[in-house]
Design an enzyme around this catalytic site. Structure first.
Site, PDB file in Angstrom:
ATOM      1  N   ASP A  18       0.887  -1.158   0.000  1.00  0.00           N
ATOM      2  CA  ASP A  18       0.000   0.000   0.000  1.00  0.00           C
ATOM      3  C   ASP A  18       0.926   1.210   0.000  1.00  0.00           C
ATOM      4  O   ASP A  18       1.474   1.585   1.040  1.00  0.00           O
ATOM      5  CB  ASP A  18      -0.893  -0.002   1.253  1.00  0.00           C
ATOM      6  N   GLU A  78      -1.422  -1.462  -4.805  1.00  0.00           N
ATOM      7  CA  GLU A  78      -2.607  -0.649  -5.077  1.00  0.00           C
ATOM      8  C   GLU A  78      -2.293   0.299  -6.225  1.00  0.00           C
ATOM      9  O   GLU A  78      -1.274   0.986  -6.219  1.00  0.00           O
ATOM     10  CB  GLU A  78      -3.012   0.135  -3.831  1.00  0.00           C
ATOM     11  N   ASP A 151      -2.480   1.228   7.010  1.00  0.00           N
ATOM     12  CA  ASP A 151      -1.650   0.971   5.832  1.00  0.00           C
ATOM     13  C   ASP A 151      -1.152  -0.472   5.828  1.00  0.00           C
ATOM     14  O   ASP A 151      -0.997  -1.067   4.761  1.00  0.00           O
ATOM     15  CB  ASP A 151      -0.464   1.945   5.798  1.00  0.00           C
TER      16      ASP A 151
END
Length: 192
Positions: A18, A78, A151
């Site tokens: 992430d 992501e 996160d």
């Protein structure tokens, strides 16, 4: 419930990322067949570093160390999303680029997933909150304590999403977006 890994099947180690320049979440998911287990779920907290280029250097170095130590087979990250703050998007893009570069330099295949796709894959709702994603990650992996930063759980969500996407239903050469899509197009194949 955490599934036990069966030793006779080949392993795939997925590095989930992430990206971020203040906090970058990363995780490692060990997958063997339909079974999986958490290896690592953590963050790189870079908030105290003011130099943006030093942050990128640290991201590169720490991801490189993680890759050398664990030797993941795939990187799931992501994908970029569009927001109102252009400067934030540029910083995020830099972190994504560094993570992808580290993977490519180590000959690790890269897979990108949109935030909506990740949330949909984990919670069934593409608009789920970070809290909902974290709670579902806790349930899926039987983790009792929550990480200090979302996160970390977001990084594990990316890795799990990648694993789940690899198991998409396929029928007569057609790939479906999920089981719901398959069932909708094949109602006669569902046993009640």
């Amino acid at each position: 419930m955490l599934k036990k890994i069966v030793s006779s099947l080949p392993h795939t180690l997925i590095l989930g990322v992430d990206p971020g320049t203040n906090i970058l979440g990363f995780s490692l998911l060990d997958v063997q067949g339909d079974n999986y287990k958490l290896v690592v779920m953590d963050v790189m907290n870079l908030k105290s570093i003011s130099d943006p280029y030093r942050k990128l250097q640290i991201i590169y170095t720490r991801l490189q160390q993680t890759i050398r130590e664990y030797q993941p087979d795939e990187l799931a990250i992501e994908a970029p999303f569009f927001g109102k703050n252009v400067q934030s998007m540029l910083k995020l893009g830099r972190a994504q680029g560094v993570a992808i570069t580290v993977a490519i330099m180590n000959e690790i295949p890269v897979f990108e997933y949109s935030p909506k796709k990740i949330k949909q894959s984990i919670t069934g709702n593409g608009n789920a909150s970070k809290e909902q994603v974290a709670a579902m990650i806790g349930r899926i992996l039987a983790i009792k304590e929550q990480h200090e930063f979302f996160d970390a759980t977001d990084a594990m969500a990316v890795a799990l999403c990648h694993h789940f996407q690899k198991g998409k239903p396929v029928s007569k050469g057609k790939s479906y977006t999920g089981w719901k899509d398959f069932i909708t197009e094949n109602p006669g194949r569902v046993k009640k």
